[in-house]
Design an enzyme around this catalytic site. Sequence first.
Site, PDB file in Angstrom:
ATOM      1  CB  CYS A   9      -0.938  -0.025   1.211  1.00  0.00           C
ATOM      2  SG  CYS A   9      -2.340   1.096   1.009  1.00  0.00           S
ATOM      3  CG  HIS A  11       2.594   6.232  -4.722  1.00  0.00           C
ATOM      4  ND1 HIS A  11       2.316   7.114  -3.700  1.00  0.00           N
ATOM      5  CD2 HIS A  11       3.926   6.299  -4.927  1.00  0.00           C
ATOM      6  CE1 HIS A  11       3.436   7.699  -3.322  1.00  0.00           C
ATOM      7  NE2 HIS A  11       4.427   7.219  -4.036  1.00  0.00           N
ATOM      8  CB  CYS A  43       9.283  11.770  -5.684  1.00  0.00           C
ATOM      9  SG  CYS A  43       7.539  11.890  -5.276  1.00  0.00           S
ATOM     10  CB  VAL A  80       1.287 -11.273   2.248  1.00  0.00           C
ATOM     11  CG1 VAL A  80       0.736 -12.445   1.437  1.00  0.00           C
ATOM     12  CG2 VAL A  80       0.151 -10.347   2.671  1.00  0.00           C
ATOM     13  CB  THR A 115       4.248  -6.286  -3.690  1.00  0.00           C
ATOM     14  OG1 THR A 115       4.296  -6.696  -5.073  1.00  0.00           O
ATOM     15  CG2 THR A 115       3.292  -7.195  -2.951  1.00  0.00           C
ATOM     16  N   GLY A 246      18.915   1.828  -8.683  1.00  0.00           N
ATOM     17  CA  GLY A 246      17.757   1.290  -9.380  1.00  0.00           C
ATOM     18  C   GLY A 246      16.860   0.438  -8.495  1.00  0.00           C
ATOM     19  N   PRO A 277      -6.952 -15.167 -14.135  1.00  0.00           N
ATOM     20  CG  PRO A 277      -8.652 -16.424 -15.118  1.00  0.00           C
ATOM     21  CD  PRO A 277      -7.194 -16.482 -14.756  1.00  0.00           C
ATOM     22  CB  ALA A 281      -0.160  -6.543 -10.910  1.00  0.00           C
ATOM     23  CB  ALA A 302       4.598   8.397  -7.851  1.00  0.00           C
TER      24      ALA A 302
END
Length: 326
Positions: A9, A11, A43, A80, A115, A246, A277, A281, A302
């Site tokens: 969680c 953006h 940022c 998770v 994620t 990176g 299905p 993402a 973002a």
Amino acid sequence: MTTVAVIGCTHAGTFAATSILAEHPDWTVHVFERNGTLSFLSCGIALWVGDHVSDPKKMFYSSPAALAEAGATMHMRTDVTDVNLDTKTITYRSLEDGDDAPEQTLAFDKLVVTTGSRPVIPPIPGIDSPHVLLCKNWDHAIAIKEKAKTAKSAVVIGSGYIGAEIAEQFSVTGVKTTLVDGLDRPLANNFDKTITDQVAAAFEEHGVTLALGQKVVEFHDNDDNTVTVVTEKGEYTAEMAILAVGFLPNTDLLKGKVDMLPNGAIVVDDYMQASVPDVYAAGDSATVFYNPTGQHDYIPLATNAVRQGLLVGRNIETPTVKYMGT
């Protein structure tokens, strides 16, 4: 009753959760986040370091309380550990309770994988030095800001967006800065030489040492609380080194379960649907359709994450609004 699990969680996850609840207020939306905060604008780290942020709280535009108020069931500081797409269940545990925390499971109808990404940490000797800092999340931001209060020198490794911005802010706040990159131009992956020549000249005007066309081979700590960054061509010593070379998609949970690019980005269609299905993402964990090449590509920004997150809500029941491409 449709149950949605949103994993991650920042953006994309924040906008996916709010857009799903706006479109389907009667659905049950569970949000899982490892950190204690959400929606952090990384940022803004360089701007905060350069004293352009009046209040660090302004680098967040949402909160666990705001999403809970919108109707989400929040699982903050929760990891998770497994996703089973055949049984449509996820396994998770609380990070607050340490290693002894019991694992729990949740059955879902729809899965949203937001994620995000993680910083690339190359296997360079000495890279785990306490003087080598990452620049991605809120905890990293606090560590850099704290060190920058007293530091008079810094080496920044990587001259992409993040490295170039943080080197700029150090240079205008009186920190003696060296910018190291394996490529021979700053921002070489972002602009042509016409532009990067101007960037290089601006850095030099501000006293930044450009150590370009050289890879880092080692870090070693010194007795005077400094770190020396050793490259193929030289050595640069400073009070801190910022690693900004990176990002990679944080998608190990789904490895081998959905189609991905070689770097691990989950390939999504125009409607943010993965190759399986009911799996969606968005953001740094997913591909974008890159209009100039007509190909799926990995561009973790973002702006893309927010657009894709919003589209998850629009398309999670029926494909409705296409992604316009990047």
